[in-house]
Scaffold this motif. Structure first.
Motif, mmCIF file in Angstrom:
data_model
loop_
_atom_site.group_PDB
_atom_site.id
_atom_site.type_symbol
_atom_site.label_atom_id
_atom_site.label_comp_id
_atom_site.label_asym_id
_atom_site.label_seq_id
_atom_site.Cartn_x
_atom_site.Cartn_y
_atom_site.Cartn_z
ATOM 1 N N THR A 321 27.713 -7.210 -48.344
ATOM 2 C CA THR A 321 27.882 -7.120 -46.947
ATOM 3 C C THR A 321 26.915 -6.140 -46.389
ATOM 4 N N PHE A 322 27.108 -4.828 -47.075
ATOM 5 C CA PHE A 322 26.307 -3.723 -46.681
ATOM 6 C C PHE A 322 25.090 -3.048 -47.419
ATOM 7 N N GLY A 323 24.677 -4.169 -48.403
ATOM 8 C CA GLY A 323 23.622 -3.640 -49.290
ATOM 9 C C GLY A 323 23.699 -2.551 -50.070
ATOM 10 N N LEU A 324 24.777 -2.377 -50.700
ATOM 11 C CA LEU A 324 25.062 -1.057 -51.468
ATOM 12 C C LEU A 324 24.579 -1.380 -52.995
ATOM 13 N N SER A 325 24.310 -0.358 -53.673
ATOM 14 C CA SER A 325 24.034 -0.429 -54.958
ATOM 15 C C SER A 325 25.209 -0.783 -55.711
ATOM 16 N N VAL A 327 26.841 0.760 -58.175
ATOM 17 C CA VAL A 327 27.504 2.093 -58.494
ATOM 18 C C VAL A 327 28.232 2.373 -57.165
ATOM 19 N N VAL A 328 27.606 2.501 -56.151
ATOM 20 C CA VAL A 328 28.308 2.742 -54.904
ATOM 21 C C VAL A 328 29.153 1.807 -54.520
ATOM 22 N N ALA A 329 28.831 0.378 -54.753
ATOM 23 C CA ALA A 329 29.804 -0.746 -54.207
ATOM 24 C C ALA A 329 30.969 -0.613 -55.080
ATOM 25 N N GLY A 330 30.933 -0.152 -56.485
ATOM 26 C CA GLY A 330 32.050 -0.369 -57.308
ATOM 27 C C GLY A 330 33.060 0.792 -56.706
ATOM 28 N N MET A 331 32.128 1.818 -56.410
ATOM 29 C CA MET A 331 33.074 3.146 -55.924
ATOM 30 C C MET A 331 33.870 2.953 -54.601
ATOM 31 N N VAL A 332 33.257 2.306 -53.791
ATOM 32 C CA VAL A 332 33.563 1.986 -52.531
ATOM 33 C C VAL A 332 34.773 0.921 -52.500
ATOM 34 N N ALA A 333 34.657 -0.069 -53.396
ATOM 35 C CA ALA A 333 35.541 -1.073 -53.428
ATOM 36 C C ALA A 333 36.864 -0.678 -54.279
ATOM 37 N N SER A 334 36.520 0.290 -55.081
ATOM 38 C CA SER A 334 37.835 1.186 -55.795
ATOM 39 C C SER A 334 38.831 1.651 -54.873
ATOM 40 N N ALA A 335 38.492 1.808 -53.643
ATOM 41 C CA ALA A 335 39.468 2.314 -52.756
ATOM 42 C C ALA A 335 40.669 1.386 -52.449
#
Length: 489
Positions: A321-325, A327-335
């Motif tokens: 959806t947001f074109g994240l890498s 590592v970043v997608a994993g960190m954001v999703a962990s929220a």
């Protein structure tokens, strides 16, 4: 149960058991959900297509459906200490196999077997219920479930970084193998460190461990009906495997026939275990209402089922959806999973203080609204706002889970493992159904479907009866013990 005060900073008595047990559950979730943050790396490494990726997500939760039933029975029969330790040790094996797999079929088989570790949750429910009184049980079970569930967030947050540390195309293999090693080692630590009950207490076992006991003819029929969705979910999985060419059409039909025969056999065991209710009336002080179990099943379908499904797909959802890498997608999703640290214990605590049913009604309504809000997230949104919405939704989801399992151990102590097993299995039924829906619709529709099932759960909840008073447990020698299931005034 001990009279020790509830002090989270303590590591003695019942608090020691709680800490050792939530960490066992934490490790099961790290192992169980080591797949989601590694999906992009695995997809690239082995050249998987989207259908194969979504199939792995479904397989990850499929075996947990029957596993939670089986593990619940084994826990009631043999005690949580032996069963939890054995599960952690045994499930390290498919974890290692997954780490060295070099094609989709090997990945699929290992992932299917690894779903068994998801049954660990029900073991701790029985363990914690043996050590804490009714007025603390919601809080204790919430801490156990919430802090343990945080293992999925820990996996999402750390495993991509660990894979980068190892480096290369095979970094994901080392990260996943490391989780298996942790499970193997802690299995031995847990066995050496806990006891099933406080000194001087009795561990109540069911009279028949092959099927759940009920206390009326109507409840026996209700039990047989509530078993049906468990088999439907497994049949839906067979259909999904045919669509990705793991099963042929003939194999799918054979599996369906096998599930039909297995349901018939399962039903026969249930009738045999409950022959007493067909010929005589169970004394009133020994009865419990299976309707309570059925309602909790539906609620856990919507709460934990949606959590499993969303945790599985959220890293990819944020990346796409947001074109994240990765590592970043994993960190954001962990929220989303990060909320487990406070929301699930909070749901149990609120339930202890203000009542089981009112708490569940409020949280289920919030869950429906939360998923409806997630359904309108789009690429035009700022990432921070999408994260806030996901975390708000997650609060209601996980607090609802805590409130559900504030009720489960109060229904019938000797059957706690089996009741927790069935309720937990419904969570996995929800996950399988939701992930199959996700494989054929877009993410927005997926979130709206979950919101709709939450509304159905709210309606079912209107028929729940608040646990109160005492219920009888009968020992092997016929001794009757009355156990309090109500909250202190």
């Amino acid at each position: 149960m001990t009279s020790e005060t509830f002090n989270l900073l303590s590591f003695t008595g019942k608090m020691r058991i709680l800490h050792l047990t939530w960490f066992a559950f934490f490790l099961t979730f790290v192992v169980w959900f080591n797949l989601a943050p590694m999906l992009q790396a695995i997809r690239t490494s082995l050249g998987l297509d989207q259908a194969q990726v979504t199939t792995l997500l479904v397989l990850n939760v499929a075996l947990t459906i029957p596993a939670r039933i089986v593990i619940g029975m084994l826990t009631d029969l043999y005690g949580p200490r032996r069963v939890y330790s054995g599960l952690l040790i045994a499930c390290s094996i498919p974890c290692f196999v997954f780490a060295v797999a070099d094609n989709f079929t090997q990945l699929a088989l290992a992932r299917f077997a690894l779903g068994f570790i998801g049954a660990g949750f029900v073991i701790g429910i029985r363990m914690v219920s043996e050590w804490f009184p009714a007025e603390e049980l919601g809080t204790a079970e919430g801490i156990y479930g919430g802090w343990g569930n945080f293992g999925s967030a820990a996996a999402a947050f750390t495993l991509p970084t660990i894979a980068l540390w190892f480096g290369g195309e095979n970094g994901w293999r080392w990260a996943i193998a490391l989780t298996g090693l942790m499970s193997l080692i802690y299995g031995f630590i847990y066995y050496a460190s806990v006891q099933d009950v406080p000194k001087g207490s009795k561990y109540f076992r069911p009279k028949n461990a092959t099927a759940m006991e009920v206390t009326s003819k109507g409840d026996l029929l209700f039990l047989l009906v509530m078993k049906v969705p468990l088999y439907i979910a497994l049949g839906a999985l067979a259909w999904r495997l045919r669509n990705v060419a793991i099963f042929t059409t003939a194999t799918m039909y054979i599996v369906w026939l096998g599930l039909l025969l297995l349901y018939a056999y399962d039903s026969m065991l249930a009738v045999r275990a409950n022959r007493r209710v067909l010929t005589e009336e169970v004394p009133a002080f020994q009865r419990y209402s299976f309707k309570q179990v059925a309602i909790l099943n539906i609620l856990y379908f919507a709460t934990f089922g949606s959590e499993l499904a969303v945790v599985s797909m959220l890293p990819l959802f944020f990346a796409d959806t947001f074109g994240l890498s990765p590592v970043v997608a994993g960190m954001v999703a962990s929220a989303y999973a990060f909320m487990n640290l406070m929301s699930r214990p909070g749901g149990g605590w609120i339930s202890d203080r203000f009542g089981r049913k009112p708490t569940l009604l409020i949280l289920t309504a919030g869950l429906a609204v939360g998923y409806a809000a997630m359904g309108i997230i789009g690429s035009a949104w700022p990432v921070w706002l999408a994260v806030v919405v996901a975390m708000a939704c997650s609060f209601f989801v996980q607090a609802g889970e805590g409130a559900v399992f504030a009720v489960v151990p109060l229904i019938k102590r000797s059957l706690t493992g089996q009741i927790a097993g069935m309720t937990g299995a419904y969570g996995n039924v929800g996950a399988v159904i939701y992930l199959i829906v996700y494989s054929v619709v877009d993410a927005s529709t997926f979130f709206f479907v979950i919101a709709g099932t939450a509304v159905l759960g709210f309606v079912a909840l209107l028929f729940l009866e608040e646990p109160s008073g005492e219920i009888a447990e009968v020992d092997e020698d016929g001794t009757v013990t009355m156990i309090n299931v109500g909250l202190k005034a």
